[in-house]
Design a protein around this motif. Sequence first.
Motif, PDB file in Angstrom:
ATOM      1  N   LYS A 102     -12.392 -51.779  45.840  1.00 11.69           N
ATOM      2  CA  LYS A 102     -11.975 -50.537  44.986  1.00 11.69           C
ATOM      3  C   LYS A 102     -12.639 -49.308  45.395  1.00 11.69           C
ATOM      4  O   LYS A 102     -12.034 -48.241  45.372  1.00 11.69           O
ATOM      5  N   VAL A 103     -13.927 -49.435  45.448  1.00  2.70           N
ATOM      6  CA  VAL A 103     -14.717 -48.039  45.931  1.00  2.70           C
ATOM      7  C   VAL A 103     -14.287 -47.473  47.317  1.00  2.70           C
ATOM      8  O   VAL A 103     -14.325 -46.312  47.355  1.00  2.70           O
ATOM      9  N   GLU A 104     -14.202 -48.461  48.134  1.00  2.00           N
ATOM     10  CA  GLU A 104     -13.918 -48.072  49.415  1.00  2.00           C
ATOM     11  C   GLU A 104     -12.517 -47.410  49.654  1.00  2.00           C
ATOM     12  O   GLU A 104     -11.999 -46.581  50.393  1.00  2.00           O
ATOM     13  N   ARG A 105     -11.569 -47.978  48.724  1.00  2.04           N
ATOM     14  CA  ARG A 105     -10.093 -47.381  48.764  1.00  2.04           C
ATOM     15  C   ARG A 105     -10.391 -46.214  48.260  1.00  2.04           C
ATOM     16  O   ARG A 105      -9.406 -45.083  48.718  1.00  2.04           O
ATOM     17  N   LEU A 106     -11.203 -45.747  46.930  1.00  2.00           N
ATOM     18  CA  LEU A 106     -11.120 -44.409  46.568  1.00  2.00           C
ATOM     19  C   LEU A 106     -11.905 -43.397  47.752  1.00  2.00           C
ATOM     20  O   LEU A 106     -11.277 -42.493  47.782  1.00  2.00           O
ATOM     21  N   ARG A 107     -12.819 -44.061  48.389  1.00  9.48           N
ATOM     22  CA  ARG A 107     -13.487 -43.094  49.319  1.00  9.48           C
ATOM     23  C   ARG A 107     -12.445 -42.896  50.354  1.00  9.48           C
ATOM     24  O   ARG A 107     -12.737 -41.673  50.932  1.00  9.48           O
ATOM     25  N   LEU A 108     -11.850 -43.724  50.838  1.00  9.63           N
ATOM     26  CA  LEU A 108     -10.793 -43.641  51.848  1.00  9.63           C
ATOM     27  C   LEU A 108      -9.611 -42.410  51.482  1.00  9.63           C
ATOM     28  O   LEU A 108      -9.509 -41.435  52.177  1.00  9.63           O
TER      29      LEU A 108
ATOM     30  N   GLU B 122      -2.099 -48.599  41.126  1.00 12.72           N
ATOM     31  CA  GLU B 122      -1.127 -49.829  41.265  1.00 12.72           C
ATOM     32  C   GLU B 122      -1.990 -51.050  41.189  1.00 12.72           C
ATOM     33  O   GLU B 122      -1.521 -52.203  40.663  1.00 12.72           O
ATOM     34  N   ARG B 123      -2.758 -51.100  42.104  1.00 10.21           N
ATOM     35  CA  ARG B 123      -3.688 -52.516  42.384  1.00 10.21           C
ATOM     36  C   ARG B 123      -4.502 -53.059  41.452  1.00 10.21           C
ATOM     37  O   ARG B 123      -4.787 -54.138  41.216  1.00 10.21           O
ATOM     38  N   TYR B 124      -5.388 -51.808  40.700  1.00 13.79           N
ATOM     39  CA  TYR B 124      -6.185 -52.378  39.819  1.00 13.79           C
ATOM     40  C   TYR B 124      -6.166 -51.348  38.537  1.00 13.79           C
ATOM     41  O   TYR B 124      -6.938 -50.423  38.257  1.00 13.79           O
ATOM     42  N   PRO B 125      -4.967 -51.620  37.856  1.00 14.26           N
ATOM     43  CA  PRO B 125      -4.741 -50.926  36.652  1.00 14.26           C
ATOM     44  C   PRO B 125      -5.694 -51.262  35.434  1.00 14.26           C
ATOM     45  O   PRO B 125      -6.440 -52.196  35.567  1.00 14.26           O
ATOM     46  N   CYS B 126      -5.923 -49.923  34.727  1.00 17.02           N
ATOM     47  CA  CYS B 126      -6.812 -50.118  33.548  1.00 17.02           C
ATOM     48  C   CYS B 126      -8.279 -50.634  34.052  1.00 17.02           C
ATOM     49  O   CYS B 126      -9.108 -51.475  33.530  1.00 17.02           O
ATOM     50  N   THR B 127      -8.832 -49.975  35.009  1.00 15.66           N
ATOM     51  CA  THR B 127     -10.032 -49.865  35.573  1.00 15.66           C
ATOM     52  C   THR B 127     -10.738 -48.703  35.728  1.00 15.66           C
ATOM     53  O   THR B 127      -9.621 -47.871  35.800  1.00 15.66           O
ATOM     54  N   GLY B 128     -11.847 -48.695  35.762  1.00 18.68           N
ATOM     55  CA  GLY B 128     -12.610 -47.223  36.214  1.00 18.68           C
ATOM     56  C   GLY B 128     -11.919 -46.649  37.499  1.00 18.68           C
ATOM     57  O   GLY B 128     -12.037 -45.546  37.615  1.00 18.68           O
ATOM     58  N   ALA B 129     -11.681 -47.297  38.554  1.00 22.93           N
ATOM     59  CA  ALA B 129     -11.350 -46.994  39.871  1.00 22.93           C
ATOM     60  C   ALA B 129      -9.794 -46.265  39.579  1.00 22.93           C
ATOM     61  O   ALA B 129      -9.478 -45.409  40.270  1.00 22.93           O
TER      62      ALA B 129
END
Length: 159
Positions: free
Chosen positions: A89-95, A117-124
């Motif tokens: 998740k973090v790496e996707r945000l960094r990208l 889409e992939r991680y709904p309702c999360t901090g990411a």
Amino acid sequence: MSSSDKERNQRANDEKADRESSASQASGRRQSRAASKRQTQETKQRTGKAADERQREEQAAGNDDRRSTQAGRRPVANGQVFDPSAAIKVERLRLARRWREAGLTYSAIYAYSQVMERYPCTGASRAAAEELLEMAKEQLDEERYYTALGIFNRLEELA
């Protein structure tokens, strides 16, 4: 041999050399194009394999989330625990941020959308939404209204 014959011979030799040079350049361009095609095909094959591997890893990470909280985690130094799904998740945000900073607006929008889409309702997901909103404001400041409108529409779809 007269000087006019020498000049004709010289011109004929120059023209012949030009034709040979043009032919060798064309051959070099063909070889270069062929090499470029091979490289492109090899890159596509490698990228396809890497994408398949990433997809399998993501599916495995998604399956780990359904199991116990410790599943798929391995111990790290100092008693910390490594969570591969959180790292993804973090790496996707960094990208997405890198693409945004590089000026690749539409790639960044896509990457942020994928996180949501992939991680709904999360901090990411919430971070991706915030950054998309900031990005939309930047687009408005740059008078790129349709891009900003597209971001707002995308946020509404994913919210």
